[in-house]
Design an enzyme around this catalytic site. Structure first.
Site, PDB file in Angstrom:
ATOM      1  N   ASP A   2       0.822  -1.227   0.000  1.00 18.51           N
ATOM      2  CA  ASP A   2       0.000   0.000   0.000  1.00 18.51           C
ATOM      3  C   ASP A   2       0.849   1.267   0.000  1.00 18.51           C
ATOM      4  O   ASP A   2       0.421   2.312   0.482  1.00 18.51           O
ATOM      5  CB  ASP A   2      -0.957   0.018   1.202  1.00 18.51           C
ATOM      6  CG  ASP A   2      -1.795  -1.235   1.309  1.00 18.51           C
ATOM      7  OD1 ASP A   2      -2.437  -1.588   0.309  1.00 18.51           O
ATOM      8  OD2 ASP A   2      -1.788  -1.869   2.389  1.00 18.51           O
ATOM      9  N   ALA A   5      -3.586  -7.728  -4.401  1.00 21.01           N
ATOM     10  CA  ALA A   5      -2.983  -6.414  -4.651  1.00 21.01           C
ATOM     11  C   ALA A   5      -4.093  -5.412  -4.945  1.00 21.01           C
ATOM     12  O   ALA A   5      -5.074  -5.736  -5.613  1.00 21.01           O
ATOM     13  CB  ALA A   5      -2.016  -6.493  -5.819  1.00 21.01           C
ATOM     14  N   HIS A  34      -4.178  -1.470  -6.332  1.00 22.27           N
ATOM     15  CA  HIS A  34      -3.472  -0.273  -6.762  1.00 22.27           C
ATOM     16  C   HIS A  34      -4.488   0.782  -7.188  1.00 22.27           C
ATOM     17  O   HIS A  34      -5.272   0.578  -8.117  1.00 22.27           O
ATOM     18  CB  HIS A  34      -2.515  -0.603  -7.912  1.00 22.27           C
ATOM     19  CG  HIS A  34      -1.398  -1.507  -7.488  1.00 22.27           C
ATOM     20  ND1 HIS A  34      -0.524  -2.086  -8.382  1.00 22.27           N
ATOM     21  CD2 HIS A  34      -1.009  -1.931  -6.269  1.00 22.27           C
ATOM     22  CE1 HIS A  34       0.354  -2.825  -7.722  1.00 22.27           C
ATOM     23  NE2 HIS A  34       0.066  -2.746  -6.436  1.00 22.27           N
ATOM     24  N   THR A  35      -4.490   1.908  -6.484  1.00 19.34           N
ATOM     25  CA  THR A  35      -5.422   2.993  -6.768  1.00 19.34           C
ATOM     26  C   THR A  35      -4.719   4.068  -7.572  1.00 19.34           C
ATOM     27  O   THR A  35      -3.677   4.576  -7.167  1.00 19.34           O
ATOM     28  CB  THR A  35      -5.955   3.601  -5.459  1.00 19.34           C
ATOM     29  OG1 THR A  35      -6.592   2.574  -4.688  1.00 19.34           O
ATOM     30  CG2 THR A  35      -6.951   4.709  -5.748  1.00 19.34           C
ATOM     31  N   THR A  85      -6.312 -11.674   2.943  1.00 15.26           N
ATOM     32  CA  THR A  85      -7.429 -10.997   2.278  1.00 15.26           C
ATOM     33  C   THR A  85      -8.563 -11.969   1.966  1.00 15.26           C
ATOM     34  O   THR A  85      -9.616 -11.558   1.485  1.00 15.26           O
ATOM     35  CB  THR A  85      -6.964 -10.361   0.956  1.00 15.26           C
ATOM     36  OG1 THR A  85      -6.438 -11.391   0.106  1.00 15.26           O
ATOM     37  CG2 THR A  85      -5.904  -9.305   1.209  1.00 15.26           C
ATOM     38  N   GLY A 140     -10.876  -3.071   2.210  1.00 12.28           N
ATOM     39  CA  GLY A 140     -11.523  -1.997   2.942  1.00 12.28           C
ATOM     40  C   GLY A 140     -11.149  -1.963   4.412  1.00 12.28           C
ATOM     41  O   GLY A 140     -11.654  -1.114   5.166  1.00 12.28           O
ATOM     42  N   ARG A 151      -6.007   0.247   7.916  1.00 12.03           N
ATOM     43  CA  ARG A 151      -4.586  -0.114   7.996  1.00 12.03           C
ATOM     44  C   ARG A 151      -4.000   0.329   9.334  1.00 12.03           C
ATOM     45  O   ARG A 151      -4.372   1.377   9.865  1.00 12.03           O
ATOM     46  CB  ARG A 151      -3.816   0.546   6.848  1.00 12.03           C
ATOM     47  CG  ARG A 151      -4.237   0.051   5.474  1.00 12.03           C
ATOM     48  CD  ARG A 151      -3.649   0.891   4.353  1.00 12.03           C
ATOM     49  NE  ARG A 151      -4.124   0.437   3.049  1.00 12.03           N
ATOM     50  CZ  ARG A 151      -4.262   1.208   1.990  1.00 12.03           C
ATOM     51  NH1 ARG A 151      -3.972   2.497   2.077  1.00 12.03           N
ATOM     52  NH2 ARG A 151      -4.686   0.708   0.851  1.00 12.03           N
ATOM     53  N   LEU A 181       3.875  12.244   1.457  1.00 10.55           N
ATOM     54  CA  LEU A 181       4.519  13.168   2.388  1.00 10.55           C
ATOM     55  C   LEU A 181       3.510  14.165   2.941  1.00 10.55           C
ATOM     56  O   LEU A 181       3.621  14.611   4.097  1.00 10.55           O
ATOM     57  CB  LEU A 181       5.668  13.903   1.680  1.00 10.55           C
ATOM     58  CG  LEU A 181       6.530  14.820   2.543  1.00 10.55           C
ATOM     59  CD1 LEU A 181       7.293  14.018   3.596  1.00 10.55           C
ATOM     60  CD2 LEU A 181       7.504  15.628   1.677  1.00 10.55           C
TER      61      LEU A 181
END
Length: 463
Positions: free
Chosen positions: A47, A73, A75-76, A166, A336, A339, A366
């Site tokens: 992530d 996996a 990936h957004t 998952t 969903g 984290r 950042l």
């Protein structure tokens, strides 16, 4: 990591590789004039934002390839209009209309999930047909693998030792591959063989779990007869395809899934994934040799996150963790699940960089740290008896009980999401990035300051 080619009589008949261009940073944008083969890998617990960098760099590559993992996996990525795409199996280069996307032999492939993902892409106007290739050697992941995944987790939960998977069937699918009773994409086109193999695989599950194992094998056999014809136009020998592309001078971007601290060999075993998201999995998952990799980009968040169980030395608890989770939208793309949140862990990052031969770092998110007065960086581990550990220990009991040595750096308390140049970042933000670079000894090249494709700052090389 440009590989030198040793010339000897052994190589007289080998086709020469074309001369490759050096890496050049554009002075006007976040674009890079890329090497021929570039690898993007996660260096933490997943992530990290690999998809965004791959999507960004993919605009200049001819081919974008996935080597391992499966639909675990997530990936957004965002297109130029800000539309959000959540990808699980399709490589993140799919938004570049000129790129061909490859799913390599190391991926475990759930065909219904793949076609659902393709359907959603087409609904948003993304052209997929003719641009997505699937390895004939890739192993198939069936609903029975998902069923087994859930049953195994339930068993472990009884002992309080669940992994926190998952439940997408990834581990059981790789288990089938390792025990040599799995089915590959090429098996789809021999109906009799496919039926026999899947029937035997289902019998294996029923023998192991008894009445708890609920799976309609005959229904799946019938469903896959149709899926076989749907997938047929996508299927090629991807090893031959990639090597021909390499020889012809095409540029190849390799997209890692998951991350090194979840690696089956190098991660916090057994709280890991079931494949090798490190550099070795790239070679075995695509059939492209390490000598062809020109650079290896390690993607790391400016802090850390982890999903599922397992040791996590720099984990943050309480309100600060909740606040950072909310600001960073730290919920799994695949599950969903919220984290877990932690400070930057230099020991783990340095360890991952060594294993992978990382040449550059992409430091992401950042901007999530914008509101902090002070930022902690985990720079060392000590055991309870005061012994300093040079790296991540294999023994989980030791890792769970390390004392983390922290450095405290000042925060910048300002919004950096609009910054697009290094000099536009506050001095404290620059100092934070530079300190991470100094601690790991590898240059930070890209800095993520927001979710958009253009929210990327290029850090000038240190003089």
């Amino acid at each position: 990591m440009a590989a030198s080619l040793v010339k000897s009589s052994l190589f007289l008949h080998a086709a020469p590789r074309p001369q490759r261009s050096a890496v050049r940073l554009s002075a006007t944008s976040s674009r890079v004039d890329p090497p021929q083969v570039s690898v993007v890998l996660g260096t933490q617990w997943g992530d990290e934002g690999k998809g965004k960098l791959v999507d960004n760099l993919a605009q200049q590559f001819d081919i974008v390839a996935r080597a391992q993992g499966g639909a675990n996996a997530g990936h957004t990525i965002y297109d130029e209009t800000g539309r959000k795409f959540a990808l699980h199996l399709v490589p993140s280069g799919i938004l570049n209309p000129k790129a061909t996307c490859v799913i390599g032999n190391g991926v475990v492939l759930h065909l219904p999930g793949l076609f659902e993902e393709i359907r959603r892409l087409k609904e948003k106007g993304v052209q997929v047909d003719g641009r997505l290739l699937v390895s004939d050697r890739a192993h198939l992941l069936f609903d029975l693998h998902k069923e087994i995944d859930g049953l195994r987790e339930a068993e472990l939960a009884g002992d309080g030792k669940q992994i926190g998977t998952t439940k997408r069937g990834i581990g059981p699918a790789y288990s089938s591959k390792a025990t040599r009773n799995g089915l590959r994409v090429c098996d789809l086109f021999d109906p009799a063989t496919f039926k026999t193999k899947l029937t035997n695989l289902a019998a294996d599950g029923a023998k192991r779990f008894g009445e708890k194992f609920a799976y309609d094998v005959e229904g799946d056999i019938a469903a896959y007869q149709k899926l076989a014809e749907e997938i047929r136009p996508f299927v090629v020998d991807t090893v031959e395809y990639l090597h021909e592309a390499l020889q012809s001078g095409k540029r190849i971007l390799i997209e890692g899934a998951n991350a090194t601290m979840l690696d089956l060999d190098f991660g916090t075993y057994p709280y890991v994934t079931s494949s090798n998201p490190s550099i070795g999995g790239i070679a075995t998952g695509l059939g492209l040799p390490p000598s062809s990799y020109d650079d290896i980009v390690g993607v790391a968040k400016a802090y850390t996150t982890r999903v599922g169980a397992g040791p996590y030395p720099t984990e943050i608890h309480g309100k600060l963790a909740e606040d950072l989770r909310a600001v960073g939208h730290e919920y799994g793309t695949t599950t969903g699940r919220p984290r877990r949140i932690g400070w930057m862990d230099i020991v783990a990052l340095r360890y991952a960089c060594k294993i992978n031969g990382v040449t550059h770092i992409n430091l992401t998110k950042l901007d999530v740290l914008d509101g902090l007065e002070a930022i902690e960086v985990g720079v060392g581990y000590k055991t309870k008896d005061g012994k300093v550990l040079k790296s991540v220990p294999a023994d989980l009991h030791t890792l769970e009980n390390v004392e983390v040595v922290y450095e405290t750096l000042p925060g910048w308390k300002s919004d950096i999401s609009k910054a697009r140049k290094w000099e536009e970042l506050p001095a404290a933000a620059q100092a934070y990035v530079q300190r991470i670079e100094d601690l790991i000894g590898i240059p930070v090249k890209w800095i993520g300051v927001g979710p958009g494709r253009d929210a990327l700052v290029i850090k000038p090389a240190k003089k």
